[in-house]
Design a protein around this motif. Structure first.
Motif, PDB file in Angstrom:
ATOM      1  N   ASP A   1       0.839  -1.198   0.000  1.00  0.00           N
ATOM      2  CA  ASP A   1       0.000   0.000   0.000  1.00  0.00           C
ATOM      3  C   ASP A   1       0.878   1.254   0.000  1.00  0.00           C
ATOM      4  O   ASP A   1       2.098   1.178   0.044  1.00  0.00           O
ATOM      5  CB  ASP A   1      -1.002  -0.033   1.158  1.00  0.00           C
ATOM      6  CG  ASP A   1      -0.319   0.077   2.510  1.00  0.00           C
ATOM      7  OD1 ASP A   1       0.832   0.554   2.569  1.00  0.00           O
ATOM      8  OD2 ASP A   1      -0.936  -0.331   3.510  1.00  0.00           O
ATOM      9  N   PHE A   2       0.222   2.428  -0.009  1.00  0.00           N
ATOM     10  CA  PHE A   2       0.967   3.681  -0.124  1.00  0.00           C
ATOM     11  C   PHE A   2       1.961   3.885   1.013  1.00  0.00           C
ATOM     12  O   PHE A   2       3.061   4.383   0.817  1.00  0.00           O
ATOM     13  CB  PHE A   2       0.022   4.891  -0.131  1.00  0.00           C
ATOM     14  CG  PHE A   2      -0.988   4.851  -1.230  1.00  0.00           C
ATOM     15  CD1 PHE A   2      -0.616   4.523  -2.511  1.00  0.00           C
ATOM     16  CD2 PHE A   2      -2.319   5.139  -0.969  1.00  0.00           C
ATOM     17  CE1 PHE A   2      -1.545   4.487  -3.532  1.00  0.00           C
ATOM     18  CE2 PHE A   2      -3.248   5.113  -1.980  1.00  0.00           C
ATOM     19  CZ  PHE A   2      -2.864   4.781  -3.258  1.00  0.00           C
ATOM     20  N   ASN A   3       1.551   3.507   2.241  1.00  0.00           N
ATOM     21  CA  ASN A   3       2.421   3.750   3.399  1.00  0.00           C
ATOM     22  C   ASN A   3       3.690   2.918   3.334  1.00  0.00           C
ATOM     23  O   ASN A   3       4.786   3.405   3.603  1.00  0.00           O
ATOM     24  CB  ASN A   3       1.677   3.450   4.696  1.00  0.00           C
ATOM     25  CG  ASN A   3       0.561   4.436   4.912  1.00  0.00           C
ATOM     26  OD1 ASN A   3       0.618   5.561   4.406  1.00  0.00           O
ATOM     27  ND2 ASN A   3      -0.475   4.019   5.633  1.00  0.00           N
ATOM     28  N   GLU A   4       3.520   1.649   2.965  1.00  0.00           N
ATOM     29  CA  GLU A   4       4.702   0.790   2.836  1.00  0.00           C
ATOM     30  C   GLU A   4       5.622   1.306   1.738  1.00  0.00           C
ATOM     31  O   GLU A   4       6.836   1.311   1.884  1.00  0.00           O
ATOM     32  CB  GLU A   4       4.264  -0.642   2.481  1.00  0.00           C
ATOM     33  CG  GLU A   4       3.571  -1.380   3.609  1.00  0.00           C
ATOM     34  CD  GLU A   4       2.940  -2.669   3.094  1.00  0.00           C
ATOM     35  OE1 GLU A   4       3.545  -3.733   3.298  1.00  0.00           O
ATOM     36  OE2 GLU A   4       1.865  -2.599   2.480  1.00  0.00           O
ATOM     37  N   TYR A   5       4.996   1.744   0.670  1.00  0.00           N
ATOM     38  CA  TYR A   5       5.752   2.258  -0.472  1.00  0.00           C
ATOM     39  C   TYR A   5       6.585   3.470  -0.039  1.00  0.00           C
ATOM     40  O   TYR A   5       7.783   3.558  -0.288  1.00  0.00           O
ATOM     41  CB  TYR A   5       4.752   2.657  -1.559  1.00  0.00           C
ATOM     42  CG  TYR A   5       5.329   2.838  -2.939  1.00  0.00           C
ATOM     43  CD1 TYR A   5       5.113   1.891  -3.921  1.00  0.00           C
ATOM     44  CD2 TYR A   5       6.081   3.965  -3.272  1.00  0.00           C
ATOM     45  CE1 TYR A   5       5.630   2.051  -5.202  1.00  0.00           C
ATOM     46  CE2 TYR A   5       6.611   4.130  -4.541  1.00  0.00           C
ATOM     47  CZ  TYR A   5       6.375   3.182  -5.509  1.00  0.00           C
ATOM     48  OH  TYR A   5       6.888   3.344  -6.758  1.00  0.00           O
TER      49      TYR A   5
END
Lengths: 425, 427
Positions: free
Chosen positions: B387-391
């Motif tokens: 997801d965006f946060n991991e990215y």
């Protein structure tokens, strides 16, 4: 602050004219990550002759100054380039020049106020030297050359050449390599001091903001300036007739490009928005995706894609543009002309009119999807004397009778030109 | 913004992106299939033929009138390359019902219309409508011939063709004009049947969605078979090695030359793609990048000078618009920048601003309806989902050492120059 609300699209704009004359428009968008700010001056490539408000002296400037000035604004006295500063903050910054305005903008997710510091600092502090002006000529020269190879741009410029005999819309926004060679720092300072006065500027912000707070942040960053009267702009007298019926140019393209254009005159008292809506409806009826003529041209292989249909105008010019690719532009030109005559004689079919109106409605609503499009639209419309909501407000006033009348007034054969770019082989 | 993902049948996945930010709902259907020389032109033609007319909407005019009545709903079909796959794309964007002047149900209408166009084509005697096929063949021919019109993009396509000669990624996504002669209404329909039967199908919906939307889609796809899709993970590792750089120069009647340099990243460490993104941003991804600063600002050689990272193939492409006579000089300056990257001649501020610009792009994804779909589809095709946060975290974690290590494994593969023909005189 004045609050203008539009219930159809469910958006609000907060508008304030500050004491120094700057107009600020704030369009809050809840829950968006992106914040967008755009600051524009009512100075574009059309403004080539004007009276200096302080001295009353009339000056004429070389073609391409507004655009040149835009390039040079980023350079600061301490050697720093503001574009670099903004870029280091992780924001996407840019600027552009059109025929009636110049705009500086950035979009950000973080560091918004640091970026606003930088934007408002560099736009208010020009720094031009003989050396940095000379250096820019190489870069802009490359930009001009790049457009020489751009078939779509050449097509458009040639259409302007046919439509107008004197109006500076026929001059390339960037000028020519020859004209920019005459630009020096005095010209730039003169134009800056005249046109970058807050009373000649507007700022639009769009994003998740509290309107009062952001307005104060903007006020705190403004440098005080002496009052300035209205700028008197001088434009050449343009005849109502076109300059030339046709133009053709050869370039390396696979499939010929055409642009059919109609010259229009906007009366000062006319409702520009209402006219714009009617013309959009007419263009769709004439050659839009669901029109009989498009079907015919498509089936016969003269059009493979829907043409671009546009009504372009500012305070100084107005024209209809119909452009696309075709193996034989003359056929399109001829059949379109016949179709216009047919519609003028027989009137527009009510059912088609209502259907196209629905389509146009959807297009107007969809414009409010994107933060950057909203901000740019409000700024560009502002310099034309329009509030963007006017399109939704005027929508219902556009009747079949009115549209029939506009068809007769605008799509006049004597006001039509044809520009073509042909391939080498 | 979050994605609800449901595989409704083996090989067919529905993705819902619930958001109230937009005035519109966006419906997309993607068919993913390996990129093959023998299929590429056929596949490029299929979406175009399908959206011309169906069993119940006989003509394009009927479809367009229907779209007008749906308040200007926008229908589009297209073709993309995703790693070694070819993706056939269909989009339908319509207003959210709450913005309509009169009560209607545009999302239902959109679902019905798009599934009708895709799964219920106009067929007679085991053939597509011949008129549509011929018309779209001609249109595709012009698209393929038209690749020369945008010079910068043409130079980019040519560079990729040279780098990936005889490999799937070297194929032009729209195919080849010489294939068109063999394509007819019958063999195209056969290719279509295979595609509908075997390829990976992803259906995306973004907007304010009713609760029962998945059931509606399931119902519409009742008769579509399960499948074992044979697509290729877009992040599949590739065996690359350092080669002697190829230099290719071609002439065209143009004023400004286009230089494209294709670079290989020959490193296969874990998470190197995030390192490569940061490397690229420092090299040529932003206005503070080395290329922009040195080729454009300092040397005044070009108006455009940038680089981009192609994640799926682990390549970096450098693009400049220059005067032909400055080719050697520009190339030299670019090579200097690559060398500086190797020597670690960039500082913490450069890294910080590079990371900021990448993270900012990621954060804005939920603000654009099609970007959200593109992001999740990219995740769908790669073997690891994120997801965006991991990215964002992966980008933040990149260190200077990693960037410098990667720099030592970046090699020029192909230098491509599209130049103006040498004429006598002052050119």
């Amino acid at each position: 602050m004045e609050i203008i609300e539009n219930l159809t699209v469910n958006e609000k704009v907060y508008k304030e004219k500050l004491e120094n004359g700057l107009t600020v428009m704030i369009i809050p968008k809840k829950n968006f990550e992106k914040k967008y700010v755009i600051w524009g001056t009512h100075f574009g490539s059309l403004d080539n002759e004007f009276v200096l408000p302080k001295t009353g002296k009339t000056i004429k400037i070389p073609d391409g100054v507004a655009h040149f000035l835009e390039h040079k604004m980023f350079e600061q006295e301490n050697g720093v380039n503001s574009l670099d500063v903004l870029s280091s903050l992780g924001v996407e910054a840019n600027a552009y020049t059109t025929n009636d305005h110049t705009a500086y903008l950035f979009e950000s997710t973080d560091n918004f106020y640091e970026a606003l510091d930088e934007l408002m600092d560099y736009v208010q502090h020009p720094y031009f030297t003989d050396e940095n002006v000379e250096k820019e000529k190489g870069i802009i020269g490359q930009e001009i050359t790049m457009y020489d190879d751009h078939p779509g741009w050449q097509l458009y410029m040639n259409a302007m050449e046919c439509l107008y005999s004197k109006n500076p819309i026929k001059i390339d926004v960037a000028g020519t390599i020859e004209s920019i060679s005459k630009i020096d720092k005095e010209v730039l300072y003169n134009c800056y001091n005249t046109f970058y006065h807050p009373s000649n500027m507007a700022m639009v912000v769009c994003g998740d903001f509290n309107p009062e707070d952001i307005l104060n942040e903007i006020k705190n960053r403004l440098v005080s300036k002496e009052e300035q009267g209205e700028i008197k702009r001088i434009y050449p007298e343009e005849p109502e007739s076109i300059s030339k019926k046709e133009i053709e140019k050869t370039m390396e393209v696979s499939n010929p490009l055409f642009m059919i254009a109609y010259k229009d005159v906007l009366d000062k008292n006319e409702n520009k928005v209402k006219k714009h809506i009617a013309i959009q409806i007419l263009l769709e009826l004439l050659l839009g995706a669901s029109s009989p003529l498009y079907k015919e041209m498509y089936e016969q292989g003269y059009l493979l894609n829907e043409p671009d249909l546009e009504y372009e105008f500012s305070n100084e010019y107005a024209h209809v543009l119909i452009s696309g690719n075709s193996k034989d532009p003359k056929v399109i030109d001829k059949r379109l002309n016949e179709q216009i005559k047919y519609l003028i004689e027989n009137g527009i079919c009510k059912e088609d009119f209502e259907r196209i109106k629905k389509k146009i409605y959807g297009e107007y609503i969809t414009e409010y999807n994107s933060i950057s499009e909203i901000a740019r639209m409000f700024l560009a419309d502002y310099f034309k004397g329009i509030c963007s909501f006017d399109y939704l407000e005027s929508y219902n006033t556009v009747t079949l009778e009115y549209t029939n009348q506009i068809l007769k007034d605008v799509f006049v054969e004597d006001k039509k030109v044809l520009s073509v770019i042909k391939g080498n082989n | 913004m979050e994605e609800i993902r449901k595989e409704i049948k083996k090989g067919i996945t529905v993705h819902l992106i619930e958001t109230d930010k937009f005035k519109t709902n966006l419906l997309s259907v993607f068919f993913t299939t390996p990129m093959l020389r023998e299929n590429v032109t056929y596949n490029a033609l299929i979406p175009a033929v399908l959206i011309r007319g169906s069993s119940n909407y006989k003509t394009t005019e009927e479809i367009n009138k229907e779209l007008d009545k749906m308040y200007g709903a926008v229908l589009d079909g297209g073709i993309e390359k995703a790693g070694d796959n070819q993706v056939l794309k269909f989009y339908l964007e319509c207003l959210n019902d709450e913005y309509l002047p009169k009560q209607d149900n545009l999302l239902d209408k959109s679902l019905n219309l798009l599934s009708e166009l895709i799964f219920n084509p106009q067929v007679q005697n085991g053939e597509f409508n011949k008129e549509y096929v011929d018309g779209e063949k001609e249109k595709l021919r012009q698209i393929i011939d038209g690749k020369i019109d945008n010079k910068a993009n043409y130079a980019f396509i040519r560079c990729i063709e040279e780098m990936y000669k005889d490999k799937p990624y070297g194929l032009y996504k729209y195919g080849y004009t010489k294939d068109l002669e063999q394509i007819n209404a019958k063999n195209l329909y056969e290719k279509y049947l295979n595609l509908i039967k075997d390829s990976k199908i992803d259906i995306f919906l973004s907007g304010k969605l009713p609760k029962d939307v998945i059931e509606k889609i399931e119902k519409l796809l009742e008769n579509v078979n399960e499948r074992e899709p044979d697509y290729i993970y877009s992040d599949k590792e590739e065996n690359k090695e350092e080669i002697e750089p190829k230099v290719i120069k071609e002439d065209m009647d143009i004023m400004q030359a286009k230089l494209v340099m294709g670079l290989d990243v020959l490193s296969t460490k874990k998470d190197e793609k995030y390192v490569a993104l940061v490397y690229n941003a420092i090299l040529g991804g932003t206005p503070t990048s080395k290329l922009f600063q040195n080729v454009r600002e300092k040397a005044s050689l070009a108006y455009t000078a940038s680089s981009s990272y192609l994640r799926q193939k682990n390549n970096i492409f450098i693009k400049c618009g220059i005067e032909t006579k400055n080719f050697e000089k520009a190339k030299e300056i670019i090579e200097e920048q690559l060398e500086e990257m190797k020597q670690g001649k960039f500082n913490d501020d450069d890294i910080k601003s590079a990371k900021r610009s990448i993270i900012s792009v990621v954060k804005c994804i939920p603000d654009e309806q099609d970007m959200g779909i593109t992001y999740y589809f990219g995740q769908e095709l790669s073997s690891s989902k994120m997801d965006f946060n991991e990215y964002t975290k992966k980008i933040e974690d990149v260190t200077k050492e990693q960037i410098q290590d990667l720099a030592k494994n970046v090699f020029v593969n192909t230098v491509y120059l599209l130049k103006g023909e040498d004429k006598n005189g002052d050119n």
